[in-house]
Design a protein around this motif. Sequence first.
Motif, mmCIF file in Angstrom:
data_model
loop_
_atom_site.group_PDB
_atom_site.id
_atom_site.type_symbol
_atom_site.label_atom_id
_atom_site.label_comp_id
_atom_site.label_asym_id
_atom_site.label_seq_id
_atom_site.Cartn_x
_atom_site.Cartn_y
_atom_site.Cartn_z
ATOM 1 N N LEU A 7 45.500 39.338 48.736
ATOM 2 C CA LEU A 7 44.595 39.522 49.671
ATOM 3 C C LEU A 7 43.383 38.980 49.492
ATOM 4 O O LEU A 7 42.916 38.740 48.563
ATOM 5 C CB LEU A 7 44.091 41.359 49.668
ATOM 6 N N ALA A 24 47.482 42.351 45.294
ATOM 7 C CA ALA A 24 47.417 43.946 45.810
ATOM 8 C C ALA A 24 47.771 44.777 44.401
ATOM 9 O O ALA A 24 48.590 44.680 43.578
ATOM 10 C CB ALA A 24 48.403 44.205 47.019
ATOM 11 N N SER A 59 43.752 48.403 51.995
ATOM 12 C CA SER A 59 44.824 48.154 51.110
ATOM 13 C C SER A 59 44.446 48.962 49.851
ATOM 14 O O SER A 59 45.545 49.711 49.369
ATOM 15 C CB SER A 59 44.426 46.651 50.656
#
Length: 255
Positions: A204, A214, A251
Amino acid sequence: MTVRALIVDDEEPGRINLRYALAEHPRWEVAGECASAAAAQALIAAQEIDVVFLDIQMPGDSGLVLARALAAMATPPLVIFVTAHNAFALDAFEVHALDYLLKPVHDVRLATALARAEAMLVLRQRPAYGAALRAWADTDSPATGYWQQVSVRSVGRIECIQLADVDWIETCGNYVSLHLAARSVMHRLPLSRLLCHLDPAHFLRVHRSAVVRAGQAANLEVAGDGAYRLTLRSGALVPVSERYVDALRKSMAER
């Protein structure tokens, strides 16, 4: 040390030009010239070849087809790809530490490629190179998806870095710094180009200069007007810009 080279190019002028250029380097011997991938594969099976100069665009089986066949060898010859274009392919060569020359071949760039090849041969890096070539062959096809590893070259050596072991990535001009748990590794590839090949489900972007893997995000806090600071599980501090903060929060919530 004498380096035995094979020139593979379907165009005779290309073979001639490269042969003359290699003649300026006393340690290099042209062991053969081939106009097709099939002829080259037969010659490599019959002779000891250290380095193959391989034209990518050839009729019939392309140079890339031959390279994939060589990747199946335990200790393949080093391959220096020769191409006139195809930026996407150049990304793959960079990330797997495979060398290439752009046509028309310039003397300085050729000398650099030869020096790299000599260093790898002196340090007996052909098995490591074979692993890098196989990694390229496994990921070169768009159907295989995103890259799983990169091969970093330094002073004649190649090291394979699994992207699953990278906590975050930082841009450093035309390089990226791959931050692992206990160390950082510099790799020559701009972040903008590397991003095209990273799985967005696993990496990300959080800042124009930073990408995080992540699951590594531990704590997000405000650092100033429109600026944030992310603490990773490793303890590393990563800048976060307002542009990416919502996606980062989402996330983190999902994990």
